[in-house]
Design an enzyme around this catalytic site. Structure first.
Site, mmCIF file in Angstrom:
data_model
loop_
_atom_site.group_PDB
_atom_site.id
_atom_site.type_symbol
_atom_site.label_atom_id
_atom_site.label_comp_id
_atom_site.label_asym_id
_atom_site.label_seq_id
_atom_site.Cartn_x
_atom_site.Cartn_y
_atom_site.Cartn_z
ATOM 1 N N ASP A 112 94.423 102.176 -16.779
ATOM 2 C CA ASP A 112 95.495 101.526 -17.530
ATOM 3 C C ASP A 112 94.997 100.293 -18.282
ATOM 4 O OD1 ASP A 112 95.142 100.193 -15.001
ATOM 5 O OD2 ASP A 112 97.064 99.187 -15.273
ATOM 6 N N GLU B 186 96.274 99.207 -12.392
ATOM 7 C CA GLU B 186 95.589 98.037 -11.827
ATOM 8 C C GLU B 186 96.181 96.754 -12.363
ATOM 9 O OE1 GLU B 186 92.785 94.731 -11.509
ATOM 10 O OE2 GLU B 186 93.496 95.642 -13.347
HETATM 11 ZN ZN LIG Z 1 90.612 95.349 -15.314
#
Ligand SMILES: [Zn+2]
Length: 357
Positions: A75, A129
């Site tokens: 992401d 994340e």
């Molecule tokens: Zn990162």
């Protein structure tokens, strides 16, 4: 959608970085990129591939005596007029170029092109994340399939500008409260001012001497800071409550319990409530694969000061470090970019480390 991750693209970490950047994958929108990555990995005969949500794991099972993890998140933070990628000379611009599709590209490139690595390798391509931990793909895997994470050593391919950033510091949030007695400010001697009482809390922070700790040759510099302050009732009232929010960043030789004990010592005589804490991670550079990794990099490691997913591995007893081509100062920046030469250097380093002896 035609899968843009063709064999030609997969063979070149630079082209692969660009192809990954050009699949939009802002947190919680990783399905398309995870589909492309999964399709590629399922077609590789030397890998076993599994998927959990939008996290894809692929591993070799060659019977090697040691197993290492290479992990990259799929992401990015929200786009900021920086999608798709553009090239300007030796620089590739775009959302995710530095943080961290250039690093994630290493894992995918090696997974596909290295059938006989020196260690068994587990490759992670994980979701979410950049947002709260409850969505984090590694966190979800740690709960659902902890055995997927088992390894002797892990490399997180987060941006470090080509150097090794080992371990990470822990972080603790707390609130130090002072109390007083409310009164009309015209007759303030009837009250006790809680905001004035907080002056002593601030004085202790201002004169606080933060520790510097060296572990495995890595320097960790602690910090204790007031990050917010709340107090006050009205323009004519002596306040009876003041709350100072304190963030303590602590070196990985301290557990959260030890960090809390230290915090309470610093604010002895005050009411202290710890609202949140996460452990740091020791650098763990003494494990054999870590030593060989450092030799391949050929430069001294430094301590990671922020908290990263390496701590999730450390919590399972797996030493872990950060290594990636991006500049960490450009992460989340609208001008985010990565140097092509840095991508090539890091890829060569990982090859030196993982290629069969
Ligand atoms: Zn990162």
């Amino acid at each position: 959608m035609e899968n843009p991750l063709t064999p030609e693209v997969l063979a070149d970490p630079v082209q692969l970085t660009r192809a990954l950047v050009d699949i939009e994958s802002v947190s919680l929108n990783e399905k398309a990129i995870a589909d492309c990555v999964e399709e590629v990995l399922r077609g590789v005969p030397h890998l076993t591939t599994h998927r959990h949500g939008n996290t894809v794991m692929a591993r070799t099972d060659l019977g090697r005596s040691q197993r290492v993890v290479l992990a990259g998140h799929l992401d990015t933070v929200p786009l900021n007029n920086n999608f798709p990628s553009t090239m300007r000379g030796d620089l590739m611009y775009g959302c995710g170029t530095s943080d961290m599709k250039s690093g994630t590209a290493y894992a995918l490139h090696l997974a596909v092109t290295l059938p006989d690595p020196r260690y068994d390798v587990t490759y992670f391509f994980y979701e979410a994340e950049e947002i709260e931990s409850r969505y984090n793909g590694l966190n979800l895997v740690a709960q659902a399939y902890p055995e997927w994470l088992e390894a002797d050593f892990a490399v997180l391919l987060e941006p470090t500008y080509g150097i090794v950033e080992a371990g990470c510091q822990g972080t603790m949030r707390s609130v130090v409260t002072t109390t007083g007695v409310r009164a009309h400010s015209a007759r303030s001697w009837h009250g006790a001012n809680a905001i004035h009482a907080a002056a002593e809390v601030l004085r202790r922070l201002q004169t606080y001497e933060a520790r510097r700790v060296t572990i495995d040759g890595c320097d960790y510099r602690e910090g204790m800071n007031a990050v917010r302050i709340n107090g006050g009732v009205a323009g004519n009232v002596v306040p009876d409550l003041c709350e100072v929010e304190v963030n303590y960043r602590f070196a990985p030789d301290r557990t959260p319990a030890e960090a809390e004990a230290h915090l309470r010592e610093v604010f002895a005589g005050f009411e202290v409530a710890v609202t949140d804490s996460v452990a740091g991670a020791a650098p763990g550079l003494t494990a054999a694969p870590a030593k060989e990794f450092l030799a391949a990099v050929g430069a001294a490691p430094i301590g990671k000061l922020g908290w990263t997913d390496v701590a999730r591995f450390a919590a399972m007893g797996i030493p872990a470090l950060n290594f990636g081509p991006g500049d960490p100062n450009l992460a989340h920046h609208p001008d985010e970019h990565v140097e092509i030469s840095k991508i090539r250097d890091g890829a060569a380093t990982l090859h030196r480390w993982l290629a069969p002896a």
